[in-house]
Design a protein around this motif. Structure first.
Motif, PDB file in Angstrom:
ATOM      1  N   LEU A  98      12.448  20.011  -9.533  1.00 17.94           N
ATOM      2  CA  LEU A  98      11.525  20.099  -8.402  1.00 17.94           C
ATOM      3  C   LEU A  98      12.037  19.317  -7.203  1.00 17.94           C
ATOM      4  CD1 LEU A  98       8.074  19.748 -10.243  1.00 17.94           C
ATOM      5  CD2 LEU A  98       9.222  21.842  -9.504  1.00 17.94           C
ATOM      6  N   VAL A  99      12.534  18.111  -7.442  1.00 13.19           N
ATOM      7  CA  VAL A  99      13.029  17.284  -6.336  1.00 13.19           C
ATOM      8  C   VAL A  99      14.247  17.920  -5.671  1.00 13.19           C
ATOM      9  CG1 VAL A  99      14.163  15.090  -5.785  1.00 13.19           C
ATOM     10  CG2 VAL A  99      12.087  15.106  -7.173  1.00 13.19           C
ATOM     11  N   GLU A 100      15.117  18.503  -6.485  1.00  9.94           N
ATOM     12  CA  GLU A 100      16.367  19.053  -5.950  1.00  9.94           C
ATOM     13  C   GLU A 100      16.199  20.422  -5.302  1.00  9.94           C
ATOM     14  OE1 GLU A 100      19.038  18.996  -9.244  1.00  9.94           O
ATOM     15  OE2 GLU A 100      19.357  16.807  -9.166  1.00  9.94           O
ATOM     16  N   SER A 101      15.157  21.157  -5.700  1.00  7.30           N
ATOM     17  CA  SER A 101      15.045  22.548  -5.227  1.00  7.30           C
ATOM     18  C   SER A 101      13.965  22.772  -4.174  1.00  7.30           C
ATOM     19  CB  SER A 101      14.769  23.475  -6.417  1.00  7.30           C
ATOM     20  OG  SER A 101      13.513  23.183  -7.017  1.00  7.30           O
ATOM     21  N   ILE A 102      13.108  21.799  -3.954  1.00  8.27           N
ATOM     22  CA  ILE A 102      11.978  22.008  -3.041  1.00  8.27           C
ATOM     23  C   ILE A 102      12.111  21.142  -1.795  1.00  8.27           C
ATOM     24  CG2 ILE A 102       9.483  21.692  -2.758  1.00  8.27           C
ATOM     25  CD1 ILE A 102       9.145  22.473  -5.671  1.00  8.27           C
ATOM     26  N   THR A 103      11.974  21.770  -0.660  1.00  7.38           N
ATOM     27  CA  THR A 103      11.844  21.056   0.603  1.00  7.38           C
ATOM     28  C   THR A 103      10.365  21.059   0.954  1.00  7.38           C
ATOM     29  OG1 THR A 103      14.021  21.795   1.367  1.00  7.38           O
ATOM     30  CG2 THR A 103      12.480  20.993   3.047  1.00  7.38           C
ATOM     31  N   PRO A 104       9.717  19.920   0.892  1.00  7.87           N
ATOM     32  CA  PRO A 104       8.260  19.907   1.080  1.00  7.87           C
ATOM     33  C   PRO A 104       7.835  20.357   2.469  1.00  7.87           C
ATOM     34  CG  PRO A 104       9.141  17.670   1.051  1.00  7.87           C
ATOM     35  CD  PRO A 104      10.259  18.578   0.637  1.00  7.87           C
ATOM     36  N   LYS A 105       6.726  21.091   2.514  1.00 13.47           N
ATOM     37  CA  LYS A 105       6.207  21.607   3.771  1.00 13.47           C
ATOM     38  C   LYS A 105       5.162  20.682   4.383  1.00 13.47           C
ATOM     39  CE  LYS A 105       6.884  26.422   2.324  1.00 13.47           C
ATOM     40  NZ  LYS A 105       6.202  27.727   2.052  1.00 13.47           N
ATOM     41  N   ASN A 106       4.507  19.889   3.550  1.00 11.83           N
ATOM     42  CA  ASN A 106       3.430  19.037   4.037  1.00 11.83           C
ATOM     43  C   ASN A 106       3.683  17.583   3.649  1.00 11.83           C
ATOM     44  OD1 ASN A 106       1.528  21.124   5.108  1.00 11.83           O
ATOM     45  ND2 ASN A 106       1.614  21.833   2.995  1.00 11.83           N
ATOM     46  N   ILE A 107       4.130  16.798   4.626  1.00 10.19           N
ATOM     47  CA  ILE A 107       4.374  15.375   4.408  1.00 10.19           C
ATOM     48  C   ILE A 107       3.414  14.589   5.288  1.00 10.19           C
ATOM     49  CG2 ILE A 107       6.047  13.499   4.541  1.00 10.19           C
ATOM     50  CD1 ILE A 107       8.269  15.560   4.220  1.00 10.19           C
ATOM     51  N   PRO A 108       2.491  13.834   4.699  1.00 11.79           N
ATOM     52  CA  PRO A 108       1.514  13.080   5.505  1.00 11.79           C
ATOM     53  C   PRO A 108       2.206  12.118   6.469  1.00 11.79           C
ATOM     54  CG  PRO A 108       0.887  13.085   3.188  1.00 11.79           C
ATOM     55  CD  PRO A 108       2.275  13.634   3.255  1.00 11.79           C
ATOM     56  N   GLU A 109       1.662  12.008   7.670  1.00 13.12           N
ATOM     57  CA  GLU A 109       2.264  11.155   8.701  1.00 13.12           C
ATOM     58  C   GLU A 109       1.313  10.067   9.177  1.00 13.12           C
ATOM     59  OE1 GLU A 109       3.652  13.736  11.782  1.00 13.12           O
ATOM     60  OE2 GLU A 109       5.282  14.570  10.555  1.00 13.12           O
ATOM     61  N   THR A 110       0.314   9.764   8.379  1.00 16.63           N
ATOM     62  CA  THR A 110      -0.634   8.715   8.766  1.00 16.63           C
ATOM     63  C   THR A 110       0.012   7.342   8.622  1.00 16.63           C
ATOM     64  OG1 THR A 110      -1.496   8.476   6.520  1.00 16.63           O
ATOM     65  CG2 THR A 110      -2.548  10.137   7.928  1.00 16.63           C
ATOM     66  N   PRO A 111      -0.524   6.322   9.292  1.00 12.04           N
ATOM     67  CA  PRO A 111       0.021   4.958   9.146  1.00 12.04           C
ATOM     68  C   PRO A 111       0.081   4.516   7.693  1.00 12.04           C
ATOM     69  CG  PRO A 111      -1.491   5.042  10.992  1.00 12.04           C
ATOM     70  CD  PRO A 111      -1.598   6.379  10.311  1.00 12.04           C
ATOM     71  N   PHE A 112      -0.907   4.920   6.894  1.00 12.10           N
ATOM     72  CA  PHE A 112      -0.897   4.527   5.484  1.00 12.10           C
ATOM     73  C   PHE A 112       0.354   5.046   4.784  1.00 12.10           C
ATOM     74  CE2 PHE A 112      -1.458   5.617   1.048  1.00 12.10           C
ATOM     75  CZ  PHE A 112      -1.880   4.415   0.504  1.00 12.10           C
ATOM     76  N   PHE A 113       0.617   6.328   4.867  1.00 12.84           N
ATOM     77  CA  PHE A 113       1.740   6.900   4.135  1.00 12.84           C
ATOM     78  C   PHE A 113       3.081   6.390   4.662  1.00 12.84           C
ATOM     79  CE2 PHE A 113      -1.484   9.832   2.643  1.00 12.84           C
ATOM     80  CZ  PHE A 113      -1.083  10.083   1.340  1.00 12.84           C
ATOM     81  N   LYS A 114       3.160   6.091   5.956  1.00 18.92           N
ATOM     82  CA  LYS A 114       4.413   5.581   6.513  1.00 18.92           C
ATOM     83  C   LYS A 114       4.731   4.181   6.015  1.00 18.92           C
ATOM     84  CE  LYS A 114       4.488   8.369  10.723  1.00 18.92           C
ATOM     85  NZ  LYS A 114       4.476   8.381  12.214  1.00 18.92           N
ATOM     86  N   LEU A 115       3.673   3.406   5.705  1.00 17.19           N
ATOM     87  CA  LEU A 115       3.889   2.062   5.184  1.00 17.19           C
ATOM     88  C   LEU A 115       3.827   1.995   3.668  1.00 17.19           C
ATOM     89  CD1 LEU A 115       1.942  -0.186   7.713  1.00 17.19           C
ATOM     90  CD2 LEU A 115       4.410  -0.146   7.316  1.00 17.19           C
ATOM     91  N   ALA A 116       3.224   2.996   3.057  1.00 17.29           N
ATOM     92  CA  ALA A 116       3.102   2.997   1.597  1.00 17.29           C
ATOM     93  C   ALA A 116       4.410   3.387   0.925  1.00 17.29           C
ATOM     94  CB  ALA A 116       1.993   3.949   1.159  1.00 17.29           C
ATOM     95  N   TYR A 117       5.165   4.297   1.552  1.00 15.15           N
ATOM     96  CA  TYR A 117       6.378   4.821   0.931  1.00 15.15           C
ATOM     97  C   TYR A 117       7.533   4.887   1.926  1.00 15.15           C
ATOM     98  CZ  TYR A 117       2.917   6.478  -2.448  1.00 15.15           C
ATOM     99  OH  TYR A 117       1.892   6.538  -3.351  1.00 15.15           O
ATOM    100  N   HIS A 118       8.736   4.651   1.420  1.00 12.72           N
ATOM    101  CA  HIS A 118       9.936   4.891   2.215  1.00 12.72           C
ATOM    102  C   HIS A 118       9.992   6.383   2.537  1.00 12.72           C
ATOM    103  CE1 HIS A 118      14.228   5.461   3.070  1.00 12.72           C
ATOM    104  NE2 HIS A 118      14.266   4.181   3.385  1.00 12.72           N
ATOM    105  N   GLU A 119      10.527   6.710   3.683  1.00 17.64           N
ATOM    106  CA  GLU A 119      10.580   8.103   4.135  1.00 17.64           C
ATOM    107  C   GLU A 119      11.216   9.029   3.092  1.00 17.64           C
ATOM    108  OE1 GLU A 119      12.453  10.715   7.874  1.00 17.64           O
ATOM    109  OE2 GLU A 119      12.852   8.555   7.684  1.00 17.64           O
ATOM    110  N   ASP A 120      12.336   8.609   2.514  1.00 17.53           N
ATOM    111  CA  ASP A 120      13.024   9.454   1.533  1.00 17.53           C
ATOM    112  C   ASP A 120      12.217   9.573   0.240  1.00 17.53           C
ATOM    113  OD1 ASP A 120      15.047   9.733   3.355  1.00 17.53           O
ATOM    114  OD2 ASP A 120      16.335   8.205   2.447  1.00 17.53           O
TER     115      ASP A 120
END
Length: 377
Positions: A98-120
């Motif tokens: 799944l990680v190698e074959s899927i380019t995600p279409k919906n990546i949350p961009e809220t302040p929470f998600f930007k600080l909760a997880y590294h971009e990659d």
């Protein structure tokens, strides 16, 4: 007792039961003890408030068939894993695919998600999320993978990224901090998310699981997402149970799904706390709660078994000035079935088994719980 509870929870043989930390961690000793008392009968088990599925796991260990019901999609996803069977590498390979074959279409961009997880790392999480959500058919491998990811989605930071057990910035492991609080916490402490390999974390989690290939008599389909108050939730095929072992939600505790909002997002929910999700039982007063719980006991009484025993661990949140013994007896009285209350015993406090109250908020007072044994007349 608390020491023994912690010891059993962390035994390698019980790693599957701990696949996802959950703030309503039902002590494994309780269902095991009750089920062992009926071992010679080889009963079928039911838990109408199955939560993360500890009763189901206990039944699996004792080679008993078990059914579970819960309204929470998070609880159901975790509980299903307790009855799944697969090869460890198959679940790990699915994650890698799944990680190698899927380019995600919906990546949350809220302040929470930007600080909760590294971009990659967030991209990998979203690839896993979309991949699992878009599977044509759920498999035992995908069920195990989903539960493992839910267990790794948030938790404490490790000393190094290489030894990480969780994907996130510093967070509790049993419930998700609310977004605004989490952002303030991270900013005040200048905490930045690390780049974490989701595959490596998942691999370490799944490799620790034991007994995945041994699950006779059970399938994940025996975990039903639904309201145990409604008779339609119990299909005829699941009415073969003779033992109920369960722990209803505390009276006054209404935010189980909201406290698991981040896991709910991973399962297809909103990327924010949704307060429109209603609790399973009616918390609009003691009488309403008793009536609501009584409907569940009515449905349990629909079992086709000649005898029916219920073992119920029950409590109330400390701020609710209610006697749990009185409230439970009221729920039996609200039922249309004739029940005999065989015994009532103190289960000490929720803190003894790291159960509900102590894991929700720092400094909260643990509630007193009671164990009830009830028999259908």
């Amino acid at each position: 007792m608390a020491k023994n509870n912690r010891k059993m929870a962390y035994l390698p043989e019980n790693a599957l039961n701990a696949i996802c930390p959950y703030f309503t961690m039902f002590p494994l000793e309780y269902p095991l003890k009750k089920l062992k008392n009926h071992r010679k009968e080889q009963p079928v088990i039911m838990d109408p408030f199955c939560g993360r599925g500890t009763t189901l796991f206990a039944a699996r260990k004792l080679k008993m068939k078990a059914w579970g019901i819960d309204t929470s999609p998070i609880a159901v996803a975790i509980a299903k894993a307790k009855l799944a069977q697969c090869l460890k590498n198959n679940a790990i390979n699915l994650a890698r695919l799944l990680v190698e074959s899927i380019t995600p279409k919906n990546i949350p961009e809220t302040p929470f998600f930007k600080l909760a997880y590294h971009e990659d790392t967030l991209k990998e999480i979203c690839a896993l999320r979309e991949g699992l959500l878009n599977l044509e058919q759920e498999t035992d491998e995908s069920i195990i993978l989903k539960a493992a990811i839910l267990g790794c989605l948030h938790g404490p930071l490790s000393k190094t990224a290489e030894n990480a057990g969780y994907f996130s910035n510093q967070m509790p492991r049993t419930y998700a901090s609310k977004p605004d609080y989490a952002v303030r916490f991270w900013n005040q402490r200048e905490l930045s998310p690390r780049k974490i390999s989701t595959i490596e974390v998942i691999k370490r989690k799944i490799k620790r699981l034991t007994g995945l290939e041994d699950g006779e008599k059970n399938t994940p389909a025996q975990v039903i997402e639904g309201d145990a108050q409604e008779l339609k939730t119990l299909p005829e095929g699941c009415k073969d149970f003779s033992i109920v072992v369960t722990s209803p939600p505390y009276y006054g505790m209404k935010t189980y799904v909201q406290d698991q909002w981040l896991r709910n997002w991973f399962l297809g929910g909103t990327p924010y706390v949704d307060y429109n999700i209603k609790p399973q039982l009616n918390h609009g007063g003691q009488e309403a709660f008793a009536q609501s719980l009584g409907k569940v006991w009515d449905n349990m009484a629909q079992s086709h078994s000649e005898s029916l025993h219920m073992y119920v661990r029950f409590g109330v949140i400390p701020s609710a000035t209610v006697d749990p013994k009185v409230l439970f007896r009221s729920s039996l009285a609200a039922s249309k079935c004739n029940w005999k209350l065989v015994s009532t015993r103190s289960a000490k406090t929720a803190a003894e088994g790291k159960r509900q109250a102590g894991q929700m908020k720092a400094g909260s007072t643990a509630a007193v719980e009671y164990d009830f044994h009830v028999k259908r007349l």
